[in-house]
Design an enzyme around this catalytic site. Structure first.
Site, PDB file in Angstrom:
ATOM      1  N   LYS A 112       0.832  -1.203   0.000  1.00  0.00           N
ATOM      2  CA  LYS A 112       0.000   0.000   0.000  1.00  0.00           C
ATOM      3  C   LYS A 112       0.862   1.246   0.000  1.00  0.00           C
ATOM      4  O   LYS A 112       0.519   2.239  -0.639  1.00  0.00           O
ATOM      5  CB  LYS A 112      -0.952   0.002   1.200  1.00  0.00           C
ATOM      6  CG  LYS A 112      -2.059  -1.036   1.063  1.00  0.00           C
ATOM      7  CD  LYS A 112      -3.164  -0.835   2.085  1.00  0.00           C
ATOM      8  CE  LYS A 112      -4.287  -1.844   1.858  1.00  0.00           C
ATOM      9  NZ  LYS A 112      -5.379  -1.699   2.822  1.00  0.00           N
ATOM     10  N   LYS A 195      -4.983 -10.019  -5.696  1.00  0.00           N
ATOM     11  CA  LYS A 195      -6.253 -10.233  -5.015  1.00  0.00           C
ATOM     12  C   LYS A 195      -7.210  -9.104  -5.363  1.00  0.00           C
ATOM     13  O   LYS A 195      -6.786  -7.968  -5.579  1.00  0.00           O
ATOM     14  CB  LYS A 195      -6.057 -10.331  -3.503  1.00  0.00           C
ATOM     15  CG  LYS A 195      -5.951  -8.994  -2.777  1.00  0.00           C
ATOM     16  CD  LYS A 195      -6.081  -9.187  -1.264  1.00  0.00           C
ATOM     17  CE  LYS A 195      -6.259  -7.851  -0.560  1.00  0.00           C
ATOM     18  NZ  LYS A 195      -7.669  -7.435  -0.441  1.00  0.00           N
ATOM     19  N   LYS A 198     -10.488  -3.465  -2.393  1.00  0.00           N
ATOM     20  CA  LYS A 198     -11.229  -2.203  -2.410  1.00  0.00           C
ATOM     21  C   LYS A 198     -10.337  -1.073  -2.858  1.00  0.00           C
ATOM     22  O   LYS A 198     -10.730  -0.228  -3.637  1.00  0.00           O
ATOM     23  CB  LYS A 198     -11.773  -1.888  -1.016  1.00  0.00           C
ATOM     24  CG  LYS A 198     -13.003  -2.667  -0.652  1.00  0.00           C
ATOM     25  CD  LYS A 198     -13.607  -2.118   0.641  1.00  0.00           C
ATOM     26  CE  LYS A 198     -13.584  -3.165   1.727  1.00  0.00           C
ATOM     27  NZ  LYS A 198     -12.661  -2.878   2.821  1.00  0.00           N
TER      28      LYS A 198
END
Ligand code: ATP
Ligand code: MG
Length: 331
Positions: A112, A195, A198
């Site tokens: 991230k 994966k 969101k």
């Protein structure tokens, strides 16, 4: 009865099919065996920038999706993380027994942060797994039902529980991950190496609250693999295998049965059936969410009741931890 904790971040209006199959769908039957505690983890959500009014809406609509999936707020505790201050308080204590190098090894932070740029990401994104450990340890949770992406964070929670117990005396239950292998990692439809997520979103992500027709189109445009045979081979055929996994979970038919059923059929036939199964699930799901969202007061009342019940468990646990650490008793 054994205790269970899990949470989902309100980082989008809609949950996606990975959240549903990897987490929520497993949460529902577990309510029969466990005292379950399910949280909309808004403290986690602000580890990436959020618009305040949007976050508030997302918190409600995420809770509505828990209920629409079949979480029973009478039997289980459903609450919003920021309503229980003990989460942040225990996280501080745990952060003081977490090694800097240990925290640096968390791969989700690296993923991230590389998207945000390390300088652009907050310290909260770095300490996120410590807060997650606090979420779990506060409730003496035996099991934590999550997707595969959370395995490393769960390992840290276990290490921190053991370290605290070793240093200060038996206090926390060492939690174990409850990961359902078959649906632990639903892949992005466009990029089946990744994966579904969101924060990534996009045309490979099936958002449960999207227009069902648009979702059916996303399924029809899913990336498949070289060759024409419908086989379950996640290594060499990740796209087709992902579609088989999804169809199996939605239809309750096991993968080998599906594979023999589709013998001689083409990728288009498989996609058509996935789209049908998805619509069959998502249309009634959306209707339930819509109905729940018509009464915000009722939703807020459910969350307030959940917070009260959660705090009744969390407060004495935090007090015990504070006492063990050597804090003077103040209350
Ligand atoms: P974000 O990208 O904001 O981290 P997310 O899609 O990863 O969002 P989370 O709220 O972080 O969603 O995770 C909620 C739960 O859903 C966790 O238990 C996580 O393991 C599970 N989960 C998330 N993505 C998938 C996936 N693709 N397949 C299976 N489970 C998943
Ligand atoms: Mg995540």
């Amino acid at each position: 009865r054994p205790r269970l904790f899990s949470g989902i971040q309100p980082t989008n209006d809609s949950l996606h099919l990975g959240n549903y199959l990897g987490a929520l769908a497993n949460w529902v039957p577990l309510q029969a065996e466990y005292d379950a505690i399910y949280s909309v983890v808004d403290l986690h959500a602000i580890t990436l920038p959020q618009e305040p009014a949007v976050l508030r809406h997302r918190t409600r609509v995420t809770a509505a999706q828990f209920l629409a999936a079949g979480i029973d707020p009478v039997r289980s505790i459903v609450f919003c993380q920021s309503h229980v201050p003990e989460h942040a308080e225990l996280a501080w204590v745990l952060s003081c027994i977490t090694g800097f190098g240990e925290a640096s090894r968390m791969t989700q932070f690296k993923d991230k942060a590389s998207r945000e740029g390390t300088d652009g990401s907050g310290v909260g994104l770095f300490t996120y797994p410590i807060l997650q450990a606090a979420d779990i340890l506060l409730y003496d949770a035996d099991a934590v039902p999550v997707g595969e992406d959370q395995r490393q964070h769960l390992e840290l929670s276990r290490d921190l529980a053991q370290r605290f117990n070793h240093r200060f005396g038996e206090t926390f239950v060492v939690p174990r991950p409850h990961i359902v292998k078959e649906t632990a990692k639903i892949a992005d439809l466009q990029n089946p190496e990744k994966k579904m997520s969101k924060s990534l979103g996009g045309s490979g992500c099936l958002d449960l609250l999207d227009d069902p027709k648009a979702s059916a189109k996303k399924i029809r445009s899913a990336v498949t693999d070289a060759g024409r045979e419908i086989a379950f081979d996640p290594e060499n055929k990740p796209g087709v295998s992902n579609l088989l996994t999804i169809l199996s979970a939605l239809s309750g038919t096991d993968v080998p049965t599906l594979v023999s059923k589709f013998e001689g059929a083409g990728y288009g036939d498989l996609k058509k059936e996935v789209a049908e199964a998805y619509l069959g699930f998502v249309e009634p799901f959306q209707a339930r969410v819509e109905e729940l969202m018509t009464d915000e007061q009722a939703l807020d009342d459910i969350l307030a009741d959940g917070a009260r019940r959660a705090r009744a468990l969390a407060a004495p646990k935090l007090a015990e931890a504070y006492d063990k650490v050597g804090f003077l008793r103040g209350r």
